[in-house]
Design a protein around this motif. Structure first.
Motif, PDB file in Angstrom:
ATOM      1  N   LYS A   5      14.975 -92.478  54.201  1.00 14.02           N
ATOM      2  CA  LYS A   5      15.819 -91.900  53.161  1.00 14.02           C
ATOM      3  C   LYS A   5      17.285 -92.036  53.541  1.00 14.02           C
ATOM      4  O   LYS A   5      17.660 -91.879  54.701  1.00 14.02           O
ATOM      5  N   THR A   6      18.100 -92.289  52.546  1.00  8.93           N
ATOM      6  CA  THR A   6      19.536 -92.356  52.724  1.00  8.93           C
ATOM      7  C   THR A   6      20.099 -90.946  52.745  1.00  8.93           C
ATOM      8  O   THR A   6      19.715 -90.105  51.933  1.00  8.93           O
ATOM      9  N   ASN A   7      21.013 -90.682  53.665  1.00 12.13           N
ATOM     10  CA  ASN A   7      21.713 -89.406  53.690  1.00 12.13           C
ATOM     11  C   ASN A   7      22.709 -89.403  52.535  1.00 12.13           C
ATOM     12  O   ASN A   7      23.647 -90.207  52.501  1.00 12.13           O
ATOM     13  N   PHE A  21      32.118-100.555  57.638  1.00 10.62           N
ATOM     14  CA  PHE A  21      32.115 -99.447  56.690  1.00 10.62           C
ATOM     15  C   PHE A  21      33.532 -98.928  56.507  1.00 10.62           C
ATOM     16  O   PHE A  21      34.332 -98.918  57.447  1.00 10.62           O
ATOM     17  N   LYS A  22      33.821 -98.470  55.309  1.00  4.13           N
ATOM     18  CA  LYS A  22      35.129 -97.954  54.964  1.00  4.13           C
ATOM     19  C   LYS A  22      34.987 -96.499  54.559  1.00  4.13           C
ATOM     20  O   LYS A  22      33.979 -96.106  53.976  1.00  4.13           O
ATOM     21  N   ARG A  23      35.995 -95.688  54.871  1.00  2.00           N
ATOM     22  CA  ARG A  23      35.987 -94.279  54.496  1.00  2.00           C
ATOM     23  C   ARG A  23      37.257 -93.963  53.722  1.00  2.00           C
ATOM     24  O   ARG A  23      38.241 -94.714  53.791  1.00  2.00           O
ATOM     25  N   ALA A  24      37.251 -92.852  53.008  1.00  2.00           N
ATOM     26  CA  ALA A  24      38.435 -92.420  52.269  1.00  2.00           C
ATOM     27  C   ALA A  24      39.418 -91.757  53.221  1.00  2.00           C
ATOM     28  O   ALA A  24      39.048 -91.242  54.276  1.00  2.00           O
ATOM     29  N   LYS A  51      33.911 -98.882  65.770  1.00  2.90           N
ATOM     30  CA  LYS A  51      32.659 -99.548  66.149  1.00  2.90           C
ATOM     31  C   LYS A  51      31.737 -98.611  66.920  1.00  2.90           C
ATOM     32  O   LYS A  51      30.527 -98.797  66.918  1.00  2.90           O
ATOM     33  N   GLN A  52      32.283 -97.565  67.562  1.00 10.65           N
ATOM     34  CA  GLN A  52      31.451 -96.623  68.291  1.00 10.65           C
ATOM     35  C   GLN A  52      30.583 -95.786  67.356  1.00 10.65           C
ATOM     36  O   GLN A  52      29.551 -95.275  67.766  1.00 10.65           O
ATOM     37  N   ASP A  53      30.988 -95.634  66.107  1.00  8.60           N
ATOM     38  CA  ASP A  53      30.266 -94.803  65.149  1.00  8.60           C
ATOM     39  C   ASP A  53      29.316 -95.601  64.259  1.00  8.60           C
ATOM     40  O   ASP A  53      28.608 -95.020  63.440  1.00  8.60           O
ATOM     41  N   LEU A  54      29.295 -96.905  64.390  1.00  6.56           N
ATOM     42  CA  LEU A  54      28.487 -97.733  63.486  1.00  6.56           C
ATOM     43  C   LEU A  54      26.990 -97.487  63.656  1.00  6.56           C
ATOM     44  O   LEU A  54      26.241 -97.543  62.684  1.00  6.56           O
ATOM     45  N   GLY A  55      26.551 -97.195  64.872  1.00  3.19           N
ATOM     46  CA  GLY A  55      25.131 -96.942  65.086  1.00  3.19           C
ATOM     47  C   GLY A  55      24.658 -95.699  64.366  1.00  3.19           C
ATOM     48  O   GLY A  55      23.596 -95.685  63.738  1.00  3.19           O
ATOM     49  N   ARG A  56      25.442 -94.643  64.438  1.00  2.00           N
ATOM     50  CA  ARG A  56      25.102 -93.398  63.759  1.00  2.00           C
ATOM     51  C   ARG A  56      25.124 -93.594  62.246  1.00  2.00           C
ATOM     52  O   ARG A  56      24.275 -93.081  61.521  1.00  2.00           O
ATOM     53  N   LEU A  57      26.089 -94.358  61.773  1.00  2.00           N
ATOM     54  CA  LEU A  57      26.190 -94.594  60.334  1.00  2.00           C
ATOM     55  C   LEU A  57      25.027 -95.454  59.835  1.00  2.00           C
ATOM     56  O   LEU A  57      24.565 -95.269  58.714  1.00  2.00           O
ATOM     57  N   LEU A  61      22.665 -94.444  56.716  1.00  3.21           N
ATOM     58  CA  LEU A  61      22.590 -95.340  55.556  1.00  3.21           C
ATOM     59  C   LEU A  61      21.705 -96.542  55.895  1.00  3.21           C
ATOM     60  O   LEU A  61      22.204 -97.662  56.087  1.00  3.21           O
ATOM     61  N   PRO A  62      20.399 -96.367  55.978  1.00  7.91           N
ATOM     62  CA  PRO A  62      19.537 -97.468  56.421  1.00  7.91           C
ATOM     63  C   PRO A  62      19.456 -98.621  55.430  1.00  7.91           C
ATOM     64  O   PRO A  62      19.116 -99.738  55.812  1.00  7.91           O
TER      65      PRO A  62
END
Length: 65
Positions: A5-7, A21-24, A51-57, A61-62
């Motif tokens: 499931k997507t968060n 990934f881009k954020r506001a 890049k350190q947060d890409l794994g968690r993201l 968002l699978p």
């Protein structure tokens, strides 16, 4: 095996781009007249996810394409 499931909170906050990934950016919506030009200029900087947060993201968002 259960479905992935997507968060939904993350889906509303992050967008997949060609380079990650881009954020506001916060503090850029309103009441800009009282903010110094330097601060507004620095808020225009890139808002790509580190890049350190890409794994968690990727877990949140699978199905991001």
């Amino acid at each position: 095996m259960p479905k992935l499931k997507t968060n939904r909170g993350a889906a509303k906050r992050f967008r997949k781009t060609a380079h990650g990934f881009k954020r506001a950016q916060s503090h850029r919506r309103h009441i800009l007249t009282k903010k110094p030009s330097k601060r507004k200029r620095q808020l225009r900087a890139s808002s790509m996810i580190a890049k350190q947060d890409l794994g968690r993201l990727a877990q949140l968002l699978p199905h991001a394409k």
